[in-house]
Design a protein around this motif. Structure first.
Motif, PDB file in Angstrom:
ATOM      1  N   ASP A 183      -6.112  -9.990  84.857  1.00 34.25           N
ATOM      2  CA  ASP A 183      -5.347  -8.755  84.323  1.00 34.25           C
ATOM      3  C   ASP A 183      -5.633  -7.624  85.180  1.00 34.25           C
ATOM      4  OD1 ASP A 183      -7.951  -7.753  84.045  1.00 34.25           O
ATOM      5  OD2 ASP A 183      -7.961  -8.190  81.861  1.00 34.25           O
ATOM      6  N   CYS A 184      -4.828  -6.335  84.980  1.00 28.85           N
ATOM      7  CA  CYS A 184      -4.811  -5.385  85.628  1.00 28.85           C
ATOM      8  C   CYS A 184      -6.358  -4.756  85.983  1.00 28.85           C
ATOM      9  CB  CYS A 184      -4.196  -4.123  84.976  1.00 28.85           C
ATOM     10  SG  CYS A 184      -2.274  -4.631  84.923  1.00 28.85           S
TER      11      CYS A 184
ATOM     12  N   ILE B 165       0.700  -6.602  86.934  1.00 27.70           N
ATOM     13  CA  ILE B 165      -0.299  -6.421  87.643  1.00 27.70           C
ATOM     14  C   ILE B 165       0.368  -6.194  89.088  1.00 27.70           C
ATOM     15  CG2 ILE B 165      -1.508  -8.345  89.273  1.00 27.70           C
ATOM     16  CD1 ILE B 165      -2.188  -9.589  86.692  1.00 27.70           C
TER      17      ILE B 165
ATOM     18  N   GLN C 231       3.395 -14.265  77.775  1.00 30.64           N
ATOM     19  CA  GLN C 231       2.419 -13.336  77.835  1.00 30.64           C
ATOM     20  C   GLN C 231       1.839 -13.077  79.304  1.00 30.64           C
ATOM     21  OE1 GLN C 231       1.286 -10.916  75.870  1.00 30.64           O
ATOM     22  NE2 GLN C 231       3.057 -11.779  74.172  1.00 30.64           N
ATOM     23  N   LEU C 232       1.640 -14.226  79.908  1.00 27.75           N
ATOM     24  CA  LEU C 232       1.185 -14.483  81.317  1.00 27.75           C
ATOM     25  C   LEU C 232       2.092 -13.691  82.244  1.00 27.75           C
ATOM     26  CD1 LEU C 232      -0.824 -14.775  83.250  1.00 27.75           C
ATOM     27  CD2 LEU C 232       0.260 -17.248  83.601  1.00 27.75           C
TER      28      LEU C 232
ATOM     29  N   MET D 241     -10.194 -15.248  84.467  1.00 27.33           N
ATOM     30  CA  MET D 241      -8.931 -14.390  83.621  1.00 27.33           C
ATOM     31  C   MET D 241      -8.552 -13.230  84.720  1.00 27.33           C
ATOM     32  SD  MET D 241     -11.289 -11.514  81.955  1.00 27.33           S
ATOM     33  CE  MET D 241      -9.829 -10.568  81.552  1.00 27.33           C
TER      34      MET D 241
ATOM     35  N   GLN E 228       1.831 -10.059  81.881  1.00 27.59           N
ATOM     36  CA  GLN E 228       1.031  -9.550  82.504  1.00 27.59           C
ATOM     37  C   GLN E 228       1.016  -9.472  83.941  1.00 27.59           C
ATOM     38  OE1 GLN E 228      -1.818  -8.226  80.907  1.00 27.59           O
ATOM     39  NE2 GLN E 228      -2.721  -7.595  82.757  1.00 27.59           N
TER      40      GLN E 228
END
Length: 286
Positions: free
Chosen positions: A114-115, A76, A68-69, A112, A72
């Motif tokens: 994320d975008c 990004i 999942q990372l 954290m 992501q």
């Protein structure tokens, strides 16, 4: 792992540094490294993404979380390259250093990635950089737009070429429209050159006045004809400006220069057999 080579590899100083404009660190980070949108090296890309993960201390505890990372991070990097491509890798690293150091008061620091977080951090950094470098950017633009000083040798070379053009025009047509260039030493003081004084001495003032009146009428006819055929704003402005100057009994610069070219051409036609002598009549220093 972080790409240490990117941090330590400095490019040559820019021309601004060489001419004495002190560059702040933020300017160096922006000017001395390639923009993210131009980076093709997978090593540099991975180094940047790993840096973001490391500085935020992002941990994964399973293969699924790692997958999942990874997904992501692909999103990004696409965001960075398409929306923040004018930044450099060192700038992005500096932005996240400032973020974790809580130097962006409007942003809350979360562990954290994320975008949304990336966009907030980089937008905050761009705003901070813009405010910090405003004075530097103004000085930089002034330096970039200022014309470089012309050396004496370059001035003489240009003048010699111009005199050759005048010489050829006079031999071919008996008239040169460039002679007025050599009439004044300084446009501010309006001081006449030695050449202008020599030419003026050969023409009585009464003849100069008659010549000006004739050339003024010819000039008016010309610009009015251009206005009829072109209908351009510049032609309209030329007619209005000339008409206003005549009403105020002011001399029209274009007409004055025409007269200078006429009497200058008449004077110089006597020196067309020897270019060296011709050149001396206009400018002894060339």
């Amino acid at each position: 792992m972080e790409n240490n080579n990117l941090q330590t590899q400095q490019k040559q100083p820019t021309s601004l540094a060489l001419i004495g404009l002190s560059r702040p660190t933020l300017a160096i980070l922006n000017e001395d490294y390639p923009k993210v949108k131009n980076i093709e090296s997978k090593q540099e890309i991975n180094g940047l993404l790993n840096y973001l993960i490391t500085i935020l201390n992002i941990k994964v505890s399973s293969e699924e979380e790692k997958l999942q990372l990874d997904k992501q991070m692909i999103l990004i990097f696409d965001l960075i390259k398409t929306k923040f491509g004018s930044l450099t890798v060192p700038e992005i690293k500096e932005a996240f250093k400032m973020f974790v150091a809580k130097e962006f008061p409007e942003l809350k620091v979360f562990r954290m990635l994320d975008c949304i977080v990336v966009a907030e951090v980089l937008n905050a950094f761009k705003e901070f950089r813009s405010d910090s470098l405003r004075g530097y950017d103004e000085k930089k633009m002034r330096l970039l737009t200022e014309p470089e000083p012309i050396s004496e040798s370059e001035k003489k070379k240009y003048s010699l070429n111009q005199i050759k053009i005048i010489f050829e025009d006079l031999k071919e047509k008996g008239y040169s429209s460039d002679i007025w260039i050599y009439w004044e030493k300084d446009l501010k003081t309006r001081e006449l050159t030695d050449f202008a004084n020599k030419v003026n001495a050969t023409v009585p003032n009464s003849e100069k006045l008659k010549m000006y009146a004739v050339e003024e009428q010819l000039y008016l006819q010309q610009i009015k004809a251009e206005l009829i055929t072109s209908r351009m704003q510049s032609a309209k402005w030329a007619v209005e400006n000339a008409t206003n100057q005549i009403k105020k009994n002011l001399k029209i610069g274009t007409v004055v220069n025409r007269c200078r070219c006429l009497i200058g051409s008449r004077y110089l036609k006597n020196y067309l057999t020897d270019f060296e002598e011709f050149k001396k009549q206009i400018d002894n220093e060339v």
